[in-house]
Structure formats: C-alpha cells, structure tokens
Design a protein around this motif. Structure first.
Motif, PDB file in Angstrom:
ATOM      1  N   LEU A  85       0.839  -1.191   0.000  1.00 33.90           N
ATOM      2  CA  LEU A  85       0.000   0.000   0.000  1.00 33.90           C
ATOM      3  C   LEU A  85       0.875   1.243   0.000  1.00 33.90           C
ATOM      4  O   LEU A  85       2.070   1.181   0.317  1.00 33.90           O
ATOM      5  N   ARG A  86       0.248   2.345  -0.355  1.00 26.90           N
ATOM      6  CA  ARG A  86       0.982   3.603  -0.350  1.00 26.90           C
ATOM      7  C   ARG A  86       1.397   3.941   1.086  1.00 26.90           C
ATOM      8  O   ARG A  86       0.617   3.801   2.038  1.00 26.90           O
ATOM      9  N   SER A  87       2.602   4.387   1.217  1.00 27.34           N
ATOM     10  CA  SER A  87       3.140   4.671   2.557  1.00 27.34           C
ATOM     11  C   SER A  87       2.376   5.790   3.243  1.00 27.34           C
ATOM     12  O   SER A  87       2.185   5.785   4.463  1.00 27.34           O
ATOM     13  N   GLY A  88       1.891   6.770   2.480  1.00 29.54           N
ATOM     14  CA  GLY A  88       1.151   7.871   3.083  1.00 29.54           C
ATOM     15  C   GLY A  88      -0.136   7.400   3.725  1.00 29.54           C
ATOM     16  O   GLY A  88      -0.505   7.834   4.825  1.00 29.54           O
ATOM     17  N   ALA A  89      -0.864   6.510   3.046  1.00 32.57           N
ATOM     18  CA  ALA A  89      -2.117   6.000   3.606  1.00 32.57           C
ATOM     19  C   ALA A  89      -1.873   5.162   4.851  1.00 32.57           C
ATOM     20  O   ALA A  89      -2.602   5.265   5.850  1.00 32.57           O
ATOM     21  N   VAL A  90      -0.851   4.313   4.809  1.00 36.62           N
ATOM     22  CA  VAL A  90      -0.536   3.486   5.980  1.00 36.62           C
ATOM     23  C   VAL A  90      -0.092   4.350   7.152  1.00 36.62           C
ATOM     24  O   VAL A  90      -0.498   4.141   8.313  1.00 36.62           O
ATOM     25  N   LEU A  91       0.721   5.347   6.873  1.00 32.92           N
ATOM     26  CA  LEU A  91       1.201   6.214   7.956  1.00 32.92           C
ATOM     27  C   LEU A  91       0.052   6.998   8.586  1.00 32.92           C
ATOM     28  O   LEU A  91      -0.020   7.160   9.808  1.00 32.92           O
ATOM     29  N   SER A  92      -0.870   7.471   7.775  1.00 28.58           N
ATOM     30  CA  SER A  92      -2.023   8.197   8.300  1.00 28.58           C
ATOM     31  C   SER A  92      -2.883   7.295   9.185  1.00 28.58           C
ATOM     32  O   SER A  92      -3.345   7.709  10.267  1.00 28.58           O
TER      33      SER A  92
ATOM     34  N   ILE B 161      -0.031  -6.305   5.544  1.00 26.75           N
ATOM     35  CA  ILE B 161       0.192  -5.021   4.876  1.00 26.75           C
ATOM     36  C   ILE B 161       1.688  -4.797   4.783  1.00 26.75           C
ATOM     37  O   ILE B 161       2.436  -5.059   5.743  1.00 26.75           O
ATOM     38  N   ARG B 162       2.110  -4.309   3.613  1.00 24.91           N
ATOM     39  CA  ARG B 162       3.516  -3.975   3.448  1.00 24.91           C
ATOM     40  C   ARG B 162       3.615  -2.713   2.627  1.00 24.91           C
ATOM     41  O   ARG B 162       2.792  -2.468   1.740  1.00 24.91           O
ATOM     42  N   ILE B 163       4.606  -1.912   2.949  1.00 22.67           N
ATOM     43  CA  ILE B 163       4.872  -0.698   2.182  1.00 22.67           C
ATOM     44  C   ILE B 163       6.261  -0.803   1.593  1.00 22.67           C
ATOM     45  O   ILE B 163       7.098  -1.591   2.056  1.00 22.67           O
ATOM     46  N   SER B 164       6.484  -0.028   0.585  1.00 17.47           N
ATOM     47  CA  SER B 164       7.753  -0.082  -0.132  1.00 17.47           C
ATOM     48  C   SER B 164       8.888   0.319   0.798  1.00 17.47           C
ATOM     49  O   SER B 164       8.801   1.294   1.545  1.00 17.47           O
ATOM     50  N   GLY B 165       9.943  -0.461   0.752  1.00 16.66           N
ATOM     51  CA  GLY B 165      11.118  -0.181   1.565  1.00 16.66           C
ATOM     52  C   GLY B 165      11.158  -0.940   2.880  1.00 16.66           C
ATOM     53  O   GLY B 165      12.105  -0.761   3.651  1.00 16.66           O
ATOM     54  N   TYR B 166      10.169  -1.783   3.158  1.00 21.10           N
ATOM     55  CA  TYR B 166      10.117  -2.533   4.414  1.00 21.10           C
ATOM     56  C   TYR B 166       9.810  -3.987   4.110  1.00 21.10           C
ATOM     57  O   TYR B 166       9.045  -4.305   3.186  1.00 21.10           O
TER      58      TYR B 166
ATOM     59  N   THR C  95       7.927   9.003   8.405  1.00 24.20           N
ATOM     60  CA  THR C  95       8.068   7.566   8.200  1.00 24.20           C
ATOM     61  C   THR C  95       7.457   6.814   9.372  1.00 24.20           C
ATOM     62  O   THR C  95       7.159   7.387  10.424  1.00 24.20           O
ATOM     63  N   VAL C  96       7.319   5.517   9.161  1.00 21.32           N
ATOM     64  CA  VAL C  96       6.768   4.658  10.214  1.00 21.32           C
ATOM     65  C   VAL C  96       7.737   4.553  11.382  1.00 21.32           C
ATOM     66  O   VAL C  96       7.332   4.564  12.555  1.00 21.32           O
ATOM     67  N   LEU C  97       9.009   4.472  11.089  1.00 23.17           N
ATOM     68  CA  LEU C  97      10.004   4.401  12.165  1.00 23.17           C
ATOM     69  C   LEU C  97      10.039   5.703  12.966  1.00 23.17           C
ATOM     70  O   LEU C  97      10.257   5.688  14.184  1.00 23.17           O
TER      71      LEU C  97
END
Length: 934
Positions: free
Chosen positions: A181-188, A218-223, A289-291
């Motif tokens: 999924l898009r990182s922005g949506a997951v982060l929100s 769920i996975r986002i790009s870069g993780y 970022t998530v981190l």
C-alpha cells in the motif's frame, strides 16, 4: 605561487592566476579552425575574426561617430566577415510543410507517446550534484555508489527483494509477502491508531478491547513484512491500551456506584490523556516515516503502561482508603524504579487525594461544614470509633485526628460562640496538602505557627470578653483572586482568541490542579522537569508525616487547650474528681464512719417497720444483729441511708465548691441505689446476712453531666463500682473485728477453747487491719499522684503558649482510666489476680463466720436452727492455712513485679520497684516474724 607557499602564507591558493581549463580548450581548438574547414551538418561554426580593431579615438569630439567608424575601414567597408553556414538547407528546401493534416497527425503521435505508461515509468528524477571536498579539488571526480541498500532508496530495496525471489534466496519470498500500500495511507492510519481512533485500515474490537487490521498482511515499499509487522504490532498495542484506558475512564465517570476518590482518579487520568494527546499533536503532524512514528511514541509508552496499571488496579478496589494506599505504594516504588516518572505520579496522588484531604480539613475545623469532601471518609470518621485509614497514615495521626474531631464537637455543642467552632471564617486556617521538599515543609510549619498565634490571640480576647466582637479575622496567605476587569467580555474574548491561536500544548495554566497534571506530562515527556535534589527532596515514606503533622499538631493543641478549659473552668471537672474520690473510694472519713454505723451498728434503732413506732432518720440496718429477713425493704434502706451523702457533701462544700443546683440535688445525681444487673447466684448470696456478699446489692450511683462524660465514662464508673464493693466488704469486716476486740464476751468459754478464740480474734484483727490499711494507703498514694498530674494540666491551661504541648481529652481520659486500673491492681481485683482475690474473700468469709460464733456465745457450735455445728479449732486451722497460701501467692506477685504499687506514670516516670512494691509491703506487714510459715 610556489614561493608564496614556501613563505608560509596560509591564504595562498595554488594556480590562482592561471587560466581556466575552458579558456585553454578554446585557445587550443577553436583558434585553429578556418573558414574552409569541413564541419558536420549539425555543427554551427562562426568564421574567426581576422581583422583587428583600430584604437578608439575620442579627439573628434563625437564618441558615437568614433564608435561607428571603428567597425569599417577607410572606404567604409565592414571589418567583420562571416563564413557560410553549411549543413542548413535553404528556405526553399525546408522540411516544414504547410499541410494542416500532416501537422495534426504529428501532434497526435506526440500525445500518444506522452501519456503512455512506458513514458511515465521512464521519467528520470532530476540529478543533483553532490558537493564534497574531492569534487571541489577535482571536477572530474565522481562520487562512489552507496554500498548499503538502506541508503539507496526503497526502490532499490524492493528490487533486491525481487532479485531474491527470482533467485530463490532464503526468506526472500516471506519478506515480499503482503499487500503493498501507499506509505502515506498506511502512515495516516497508524497515526490515528496511535491516538486510539479507528481508520481505514484498523477497526476496534469492543469485546476484546483491541484494534485489529482490516487487511491481514500489509507492506509498504522499503520494508520487509517482518519489520513492518513488528512496528505495527507495537503501535497496535499502544493504541489498544490507550483506547482501553479511555473506555475504563468513561465507564467510571458515568457510573454512580463508585467512590469519590475513584471518580477523581478517573478524571485525573482523563486530564493526563488529553495532555498526552496535545503534546503528541505537533510531532505526529510532522511524521514522515513509520520508524519516526515509533520513535515519537516510545517515551509515552512507559507512561501509558503506568496509567494502565493504575486504573486496572483501582478497578478491583472498592474502598477509598485502599485506593489511596495503592497510589501511595506506587509512588513510593517509583522513587527507585522510574524516578523520571515520580513527579507525574506525585501530581496524580495530589489530585486524587484532594477530596479525602478536604474531608479531613472539615473534621479538623479547617473548612466549612458544607465542603467536607468525600462522603465515604465522612461516614468512616463519624460512625466508626476506629475508622479505616490509608496505610500511609500512622496510628498516632489517626488517634489525634479522631480526638481533635470529638473535642471540636464538644466545643460546637457546649460553646458554639467559641473561635475554634467558627474557625472556617476566622484567621485563615491552612489546609492539609502534600509537600515534596524541605522548603515546602518549612513553609507549612510557618503557616501552622502563624495560625496558632492568631487563634491564641482570639482565644485570649474571647476568654476575657466572652464574645467575638473585637476579634478581627486575619489571613495567613490570601489566594490571588480575579478582579472584575478580568471577567469582562473583552478581556475574556481576547484570552480565548489568544488560546485558539496558540499551540495546544501551550494552553496550560499552572495555577490549577488539572493544569499541573498537564504541565507534568509535558515536562516528563520533554525531559524538562526540574530534577529532584537529594538534599532538598523528601523521602516518600516520610511525606504524610511531614506534610500533615504541623497543621494537625497546631489544631490539636488549640482544640485540646480550649476543651480542657471548658471542662476544668466551666464545668468544674476537678471537683467531680474529688467527689468520686471521697464517696465511691471512701476517702471521706466522716462519710465512711456515718455509713458504717448506719449499716452495721447494732446500737442504733432499727429502720424496719414496727407497728406503733415512728421511724426516725437515725435508724440503722443492724446488719449481723437483726433477726428479720434480709435484705431489707427499700423503705427501710432509704430511711437508714437518708442524708448520709448530703451531709458528707455539704460538710465539705469548701473542698468540692458549688457543684449542686438550687434544688439541693447533689452533682451527678449522687445517691445510693440497688444494682439491677445481678445474676441469680449473686442474688442468692446476698440473702445471707452473715455472708460476705450481703451488701453487694448496694451501690453508689453517679451519672456525670455532659460534657464530663467524655472523661468519666461508663467503663470508668464500672471500675469505681468494683472498688466500692470491695471497700464496703472491707468496712463491714473491719467493723466486725473491732467490735470483737472492743466488747467482752457475755459468756467466757472454759478450757482450751477460750485461748484459741482469743488467738483467733487477735490474728483476724491483725489480718483485716493490715489488708485494709494496705488498700487505703495504695488508693491514696495513687490518687495523690493523679492529683499532681491534674495540677500540671491546669497549669498548662493557664500558661498556654504557641507550640506548647497540652494534654488532650483523650490523654486525660486515659490518665483517669489508668489510675483506676492501678487502684484495681492494688485492691487485687484485676483478672490476672483472680486467684489471690478469691483467697482474700474466703479468708474474710471465715472471719465473719467466726464472728458469728463469738456473737452467739458458743465455743463449739452454732445456735439451734443454724447451718450445723461449727468447730472453732477447725475454723482456725482453715484460716491459718488460707492465710499461708495467701501470703505465698502475694510473695509470688511481688517477685513478678506486679502493678499493685507500680504508679510510675503518675510519678514523673518512676517505676513501682523504685518506690517500693505495695504487695511487698503487704507481705511484710502480714508476717514480720514468719508466724504463718512455721
């Protein structure tokens, strides 16, 4: 330049004045190209300049003309010439077509290529030149590629995962699983989750009180899947815990069956959560970022764990005092485990215990009655003589609190105009509050001393004038109050607008308790809380005593002083003590003589009813010499004892003062009465007029007037009655042995019996006189010590000063009970002295039985119709044996240092063995020459 560097010039730049590489390139390449050179069609080459410009001549006076003439020769021919531009077609041969259809087709081809997916993915990001020192020195230097995938960007990381899957590398397929999924949506969604809210990707399960993901993986790009799952699990746990705490707080605040402290705790945690959300609002808004989100939530995770532990433990506690004890234990444990969280826990304890402390203020008279805090604490203190208190409150504090409360009630009932009875509106009384530093403790002590001094001034004026008209209320520390201008609409609107424009975390007013909680959250999370200094901070275990003791001690001293003054000066407590000493303890000699004759003297006329004879007040009961039925009738008893107490009281009225009323009644309704709590066995023994218990039905009745009943209690009166019963028995036996020694026998017994009876009379007289003398001396000795303590108490009332310790009503009552306990021990009436007390009763009963034999005038048998024949020799042998056992038991009590003569509490701390043991003196008097041990 080399010379400049060798000279040590630090600012010398190598090759500073050399030409740039571009200039050298032009000089070496462009200058050699002629007009006849062959170039490609795509090149555009200018003909080199072959002429030179003449020098500028401005002597003509016309610079413009001079400038114009510089570009031509003498004939006007231009000096600049350009070669032909090869490779470019002429206009006639141009490829541009004038056909409009061809133009439209070419435009469609361009649009089609522009919006194709291939063109979008082939877009290249703008390249930025990396600046470094190597690049500064060498323009041709190229930065090496990053050797780490994490620094190369998420696409390279995803490409590496794809490469691992294609080449069947270990764990590569598992790392790539999941919906990307898009990182922005997951982060929100994760940010909403961290605030305890639902989102597109997460829903809250109300049954299990836990957030769950809508999409399983769920996975986002870069993780990798494992890394993103671990981060999401931590945030899910955080959000679930936050939501669970909010639900518990909501349930508690909406419930009506919770204690006040539990409701206050829930409100405090609600404030803390609101402050926590306000503090995280700005960092969460800038999360990239998530981190980064996980790092932001890490400091507040420990705080949330602590709040969850507090609220879950508090849910299991149903008693208010247990809840406060639990919070104090957590605060004390946090002093060593998590000291950075202790300031926040301190504020939580302060906020939660506020209603309970206000209730204590109300009971101490430091607050108005309409604001006494928690109903639970009020009920505990009013209805229970030994109320439950939190574990951090010492027993001495509880006793002082209860005694102050009860003494204050006495003042409010019997002296409602007293300053302390109206202390909520006088002299600005301080309130009980938690203190966490030595400086605060010193301030509290100063407040308590100032308050005590102000109240003492008011008390002196009240004692002099009897009113509060001249007493001025003085405040110790006035709280800042808002002026009228602060409540105007303009100022209010301006303040609201300022708060709206300010950040959420800055809208905190540190003057209120809720704002102190919010401020503590901000300071703890930011690490800006003032560190506690070991030399200025207080140990947690000493906080209750150091915080509350100064105010409690000051109020307790003032209330005790006022209450003692009420008892001793207004209600003459000292005179009532003297009256109890004189009558129930038989310390008044005329009273004892008058009572003995009325009860035992056979020479007085009988008070029994006889036909044809008028009974007078000088009649007696003639116990032991009457032939009528025993016990006497109530009318006979009334006539015999008429006026004895009145004569004893009024005959020494100068000692007791004027305690009676205008109707001639004695203080405390002092009178003779009949016991109504006797058992059947006791009633049967009373019917034998020759027995020792013949007068046990008679007692001296006394009922203390209010408020003296707080000192002279029912338990104390019961002890007076026990001592009075023993002394009345002793008075009867003493009267009998004196009669035996005073009067000669009517008929002398011949032979051996005459000497045995005489010896029996002498030994019986010695025993009775010795025992009664010991009891009388012990009672007088103890009461004299008690009077000395009363003198000291009265002196402290007259010379009261700030900080001077004063005996309270509780101490006075305990002192009175203790002196009676000592008297009971001296009279051998304590429970542990039951054996020796029974021996004494048996010996006195034998003496009365022997007196009956002597009175009947027989040497070996009783009168006809009696209990049977009585052998005087056998009575004497039993008497000697029992006296021997009695002495042996008393000697054992002496070795055990019994309390018969231990009156150290009334004699400046000296113990009984230092003043001489009373039992030892009794044993010494009974057998100086070891007569009974032969």
């Amino acid at each position: 330049m080399d010379d400049a560097m060798e000279s040590g010039n630090a600012f010398a730049v190598p090759d500073m004045w050399q030409k740039s590489p571009g200039c050298r390139y032009l000089q070496t390449n462009i200058s050699g190209i002629s007009a006849e050179s062959e170039l490609d069609n795509d090149s555009l080459v200018f003909q080199p300049i072959t002429a030179t410009l003449p020098p500028l001549d401005i002597s003509s006076g016309d610079p413009l003309q001079t400038f114009k003439s510089r570009g031509t020769d003498q004939q006007g021919t231009p000096l600049f010439s350009y070669g032909p531009l090869e490779g470019i077609d002429s206009l006639e041969q141009s490829s541009i077509s004038s056909d409009p259809d061809s133009h439209h087709e070419e435009f469609e081809d361009v649009l089609g290529d522009l919006w194709s997916a291939k063109e979008i993915y082939e877009l290249k990001a703008p390249q930025f030149e990396i600046k470094s020192w190597e690049r500064f020195y060498d323009r041709s230097f190229r930065e090496p590629c990053n050797a780490y995938i994490s620094g190369a960007g998420p696409r390279v990381f995803d490409a590496a995962l794809e490469y691992g899957v294609e080449n069947n590398l270990e764990d590569a397929s598992e790392c790539k699983q999941g919906v990307i999924l898009r990182s922005g949506a997951v982060l929100s969604s994760l940010i909403h989750l961290a605030l305890g809210r639902e989102s597109v990707l997460f829903r809250y399960d109300a049954k299990e009180r836990k957030f769950r993901g809508v999409v399983e993986t769920i996975r986002i790009s870069g993780y990798t899947l494992e890394s993103i799952n671990s981060v999401m699990a931590a945030i899910i746990s955080y959000g679930s815990q936050l939501r669970r705490i909010k639900d518990i707080v909501t349930d508690v605040l909406s419930s009506k069956n919770v204690t006040t402290s539990m409701s206050t705790l829930a409100s405090a945690i609600d404030v803390l959560l609101s402050a926590l959300e306000a503090q995280l609002a700005e960092p969460l808004a800038s999360t990239q970022t998530v981190l980064h989100l996980q790092a932001i939530l890490e400091p507040s995770t420990v705080l949330l764990d602590q709040l969850s532990q507090v609220i879950e433990k508090a849910q299991t506690l149903k008693i208010e005092e247990e809840l406060l004890s639990m919070l104090f234990d957590l605060m004390r444990n946090m002093e060593c485990s998590r000291p950075w969280l202790q300031p926040l826990m301190n504020e939580l304890v302060v906020y939660t215990s506020g209603p309970w402390l206000r209730s204590l203020d109300g009971f101490l008279g430091l607050r108005a009655d309409n604001d006494q805090g928690t109903i639970s604490a009020k009920t505990q203190l009013e209805d229970n003589p030994h109320p439950r208190m939190p574990d951090f409150i010492e027993d001495d504090f509880t006793e002082a609190l209860l005694e102050t409360k009860h003494s204050l009630e006495l003042l409010q009932i019997h002296e409602s105009d007293h300053p302390l009875a109206r202390s909520q509106s006088l002299c600005g009384p301080p309130s009980l509050q938690w203190q966490f530093s030595w400086q605060d403790v010193e301030k509290v002590q100063a407040k308590a001393q100032q308050y005590e001094a102000n109240i003492l001034i008011a008390l002196k004026e009240y004692n002099t004038s009897g009113s509060l008209s001249s007493v001025q209320a003085t405040s110790i520390e006035q709280e800042p109050q808002a002026s009228e201008g602060d409540t105007e609409t303009g100022a209010f609107s301006t303040d609201i607008i300022h708060q709206i424009n300010s950040p959420l975390s800055s809208c905190i007013n540190p003057s209120t308790s809720t704002s102190r909680l919010s401020t503590a959250v901000v300071q703890v999370l930011n690490g800006t809380y003032p560190p506690q200094q070991p030399l200025t901070s207080l140990p947690t275990s000493l906080l209750p005593m150091l915080s509350f003791q100064p105010i409690l001690a000051a109020q307790s001293r003032l209330v005790s002083y006022s209450t003692l003054r009420l008892l001793f000066r207004t209600h003459s407590l000292r005179d009532h003590f003297r009256l109890l000493h004189a009558c129930p303890l038989f310390a008044n000699g005329p009273f004892l003589v008058r009572l003995s004759h009325a009860l035992f003297d056979p020479s007085l006329p009988s008070a029994a009813y006889q036909r044809g004879r008028v009974r007078s007040g000088n009649a007696g009961l003639q116990l032991g010499a009457r032939g009528t039925i025993w016990p006497p009738a109530s009318s006979e008893l009334r006539i015999a004892l008429m006026g004895i107490l009145t004569e004893a009281y009024h005959g020494t009225s100068s000692i007791y003062g004027s305690m009676g009323n205008d109707k001639g009644e004695l203080p405390g309704d002092l009178s003779f009465a009949i016991r109504n709590d006797m058992s059947d066995a006791e009633l049967e023994r009373c019917m034998d007029q020759d027995g020792l218990e013949a007068l046990d039905f008679l007692k001296i009745h006394y009922r203390p007037p209010k408020p003296l009943d707080v000192v002279i209690t029912e338990a104390v009166l019961d002890k007076y009655e026990r001592v009075s019963r023993l002394l009345l028995r002793g008075a009867r036996v003493g009267f009998v042995v004196k009669q035996m020694m005073r009067h000669e026998r009517r008929t002398r017994v011949e032979g051996r019996g005459s000497g045995l009876i005489q010896r029996f009379k002498i030994e019986a007289h010695h025993f009775v006189v010795t025992v009664l003398g010991y009891i009388g001396e012990a009672v007088e000795e103890l009461w004299t010590a008690f009077e000395k303590r009363l003198d000291g108490i009265e002196k402290s009332i007259d010379c009261y000063e700030v900080g001077r310790q004063v005996e309270g009503v509780h101490q006075l009552r305990s002192l009175h009970e203790e002196v009676l306990d000592q008297i009971l021990a001296a009279c051998l009436l304590r429970k542990r002295q039951e054996l020796v007390s029974r021996l004494l009763e048996e010996i006195l009963g034998l003496i009365l039985e022997f007196a009956k034999v002597v009175r009947d005038g027989s040497d070996g048998s009783a009168r006809e119709g009696g209990k049977g024949e009585v052998d005087v020799a056998r009575l004497y042998e039993i008497f000697r044996r029992k006296v021997r056992v009695f002495i042996t038991v008393c000697r054992g009590l002496q070795d055990q240092k019994s309390v018969a003569g231990n009156i150290g509490v009334f004699n400046g701390g000296k113990r009984g063995e230092e003043r001489g043991n009373g039992i030892g003196r009794l044993v010494l008097r009974l057998e100086m020459n070891w007569w009974y041990m032969r």
